[in-house]
Design an enzyme around this catalytic site. Structure first.
Site, PDB file in Angstrom:
ATOM      1  N   ARG A   8     101.805 120.441  14.651  1.00 29.73           N
ATOM      2  CA  ARG A   8     102.235 120.292  13.269  1.00 29.73           C
ATOM      3  C   ARG A   8     103.572 119.556  13.250  1.00 29.73           C
ATOM      4  NH1 ARG A   8     104.286 125.288   9.372  1.00 29.73           N
ATOM      5  NH2 ARG A   8     104.526 124.073   7.441  1.00 29.73           N
ATOM      6  N   HIS A   9     103.837 118.865  12.161  1.00 27.26           N
ATOM      7  CA  HIS A   9     105.141 118.225  11.980  1.00 27.26           C
ATOM      8  C   HIS A   9     106.270 119.249  12.089  1.00 27.26           C
ATOM      9  CE1 HIS A   9     105.721 119.999   7.997  1.00 27.26           C
ATOM     10  NE2 HIS A   9     104.438 119.735   7.775  1.00 27.26           N
ATOM     11  N   GLY A  10     107.478 118.769  12.324  1.00 25.28           N
ATOM     12  CA  GLY A  10     108.636 119.649  12.416  1.00 25.28           C
ATOM     13  C   GLY A  10     109.039 120.229  11.064  1.00 25.28           C
ATOM     14  N   GLU A  13     112.877 120.117   4.807  1.00 23.36           N
ATOM     15  CA  GLU A  13     113.722 120.724   3.772  1.00 23.36           C
ATOM     16  C   GLU A  13     112.891 121.580   2.826  1.00 23.36           C
ATOM     17  OE1 GLU A  13     116.888 120.711   3.742  1.00 23.36           O
ATOM     18  OE2 GLU A  13     117.383 119.114   5.162  1.00 23.36           O
ATOM     19  N   ASN A  15     110.121 123.101   3.530  1.00 21.30           N
ATOM     20  CA  ASN A  15     109.726 124.329   4.214  1.00 21.30           C
ATOM     21  C   ASN A  15     110.784 125.409   4.009  1.00 21.30           C
ATOM     22  OD1 ASN A  15     108.292 122.561   7.057  1.00 21.30           O
ATOM     23  ND2 ASN A  15     107.248 123.368   5.265  1.00 21.30           N
ATOM     24  N   GLY A  22     101.916 119.276   0.653  1.00 27.28           N
ATOM     25  CA  GLY A  22     100.702 118.502   0.465  1.00 27.28           C
ATOM     26  C   GLY A  22     100.897 117.036   0.801  1.00 27.28           C
ATOM     27  N   ARG A  58     106.873 112.905   7.339  1.00 26.43           N
ATOM     28  CA  ARG A  58     107.317 114.029   8.173  1.00 26.43           C
ATOM     29  C   ARG A  58     106.496 114.134   9.456  1.00 26.43           C
ATOM     30  NH1 ARG A  58     104.546 115.941   3.741  1.00 26.43           N
ATOM     31  NH2 ARG A  58     103.000 117.607   3.997  1.00 26.43           N
ATOM     32  N   GLU A  82      97.727 116.365   4.931  1.00 25.62           N
ATOM     33  CA  GLU A  82      97.607 117.760   4.510  1.00 25.62           C
ATOM     34  C   GLU A  82      96.662 117.866   3.315  1.00 25.62           C
ATOM     35  OE1 GLU A  82      97.302 120.723   5.097  1.00 25.62           O
ATOM     36  OE2 GLU A  82      99.344 121.451   5.459  1.00 25.62           O
ATOM     37  N   HIS A  84      95.518 118.071  -0.280  1.00 21.08           N
ATOM     38  CA  HIS A  84      96.162 117.575  -1.498  1.00 21.08           C
ATOM     39  C   HIS A  84      96.229 118.718  -2.501  1.00 21.08           C
ATOM     40  CE1 HIS A  84      97.534 115.079  -4.632  1.00 21.08           C
ATOM     41  NE2 HIS A  84      96.364 114.782  -5.173  1.00 21.08           N
TER      42      HIS A  84
END
Length: 205
Positions: A8-10, A13, A15, A22, A58, A82, A84
């Site tokens: 997964r992406h890191g 902000e 998060n 999305g 990201r 991701e 939508h």
């Protein structure tokens, strides 16, 4: 069949702010960038013949940090985006609990019945992910592939790999930013060798 390294992406902000992302984007935090770099170091001895990323900034930035110094090009594919979320994107969890509780509850408690007014269902997400996966399995037989995508996308792929029903989507391990999942794809089926591992985050830079 390919050996698939899935991450997964890191951390971003949004998060931290508990906002749904999305298809919209939020920049990586310093922690998100650091963990991506650490994952790259952790995987430095793995020879990836192909690297694929969601085109979301990201995810692509995470892929670039992981692959720093490698010659293998990063290919983007929109099927790795991701789910939508339509009008939910950018909204906080608390806002949705207060303003769209029925749909929000369905999203988390009965994903197989969830219906989005302006976004995708989980089945639509699953169909495009599996379409991508079929291409990978044919194009990269006997190769090792890195895929950088998103949290819910990975949960849906894990559900497919394990053969579990969509209603049990949220029962597997939480997928943290830059967590590592490894899947051996064979003619007899898919075997999850590692799931949501964060060992790299605990290692010294």
């Amino acid at each position: 069949m390919p050996m698939i390294y899935l991450t997964r992406h890191g951390e971003t902000e949004w998060n931290i702010e508990n906002r749904l992302q999305g298809w919209k984007n939020s920049p990586l935090t310093a922690k998100g960038q650091l963990y991506a770099e650490k994952l790259g170091q952790h995987l430095q001895d793995i020879p990836f013949q192909a690297v694929y990323s969601s085109p979301s900034e990201r995810a692509l930035q995470t892929a670039q940090l992981i692959c720093d110094g490698r010659m293998t090009p990063i290919q983007t594919d929109a099927r790795l985006k991701e789910i939508h979320m339509g009008e939910w994107e950018g909204k906080t969890h608390d806002f949705l609990k207060q303003n769209d509780l029925e749909a929000y509850t369905s999203f988390w408690e009965t994903p197989h019945l969830y219906v989005s007014k302006t976004g995708e269902s989980f089945d639509v997400l699953k169909n495009r992910l599996l379409e991508f996966l079929k291409v990978i399995q044919v194009k990269h037989r006997e190769e090792t592939v890195l895929i950088v995508t998103h949290g819910i996308a990975i949960k849906v792929l894990l559900s497919h790999f394990k053969g579990t029903a969509m209603e049990h989507l949220w029962t597997s391990s939480f997928i943290h930013g830059t967590s590592l999942t490894i899947v051996e794809s064979t003619d007899q089926g898919d075997v999850v060798l590692l799931e949501g591992d964060m060992t790299h985050a605990k290692q010294e830079a």
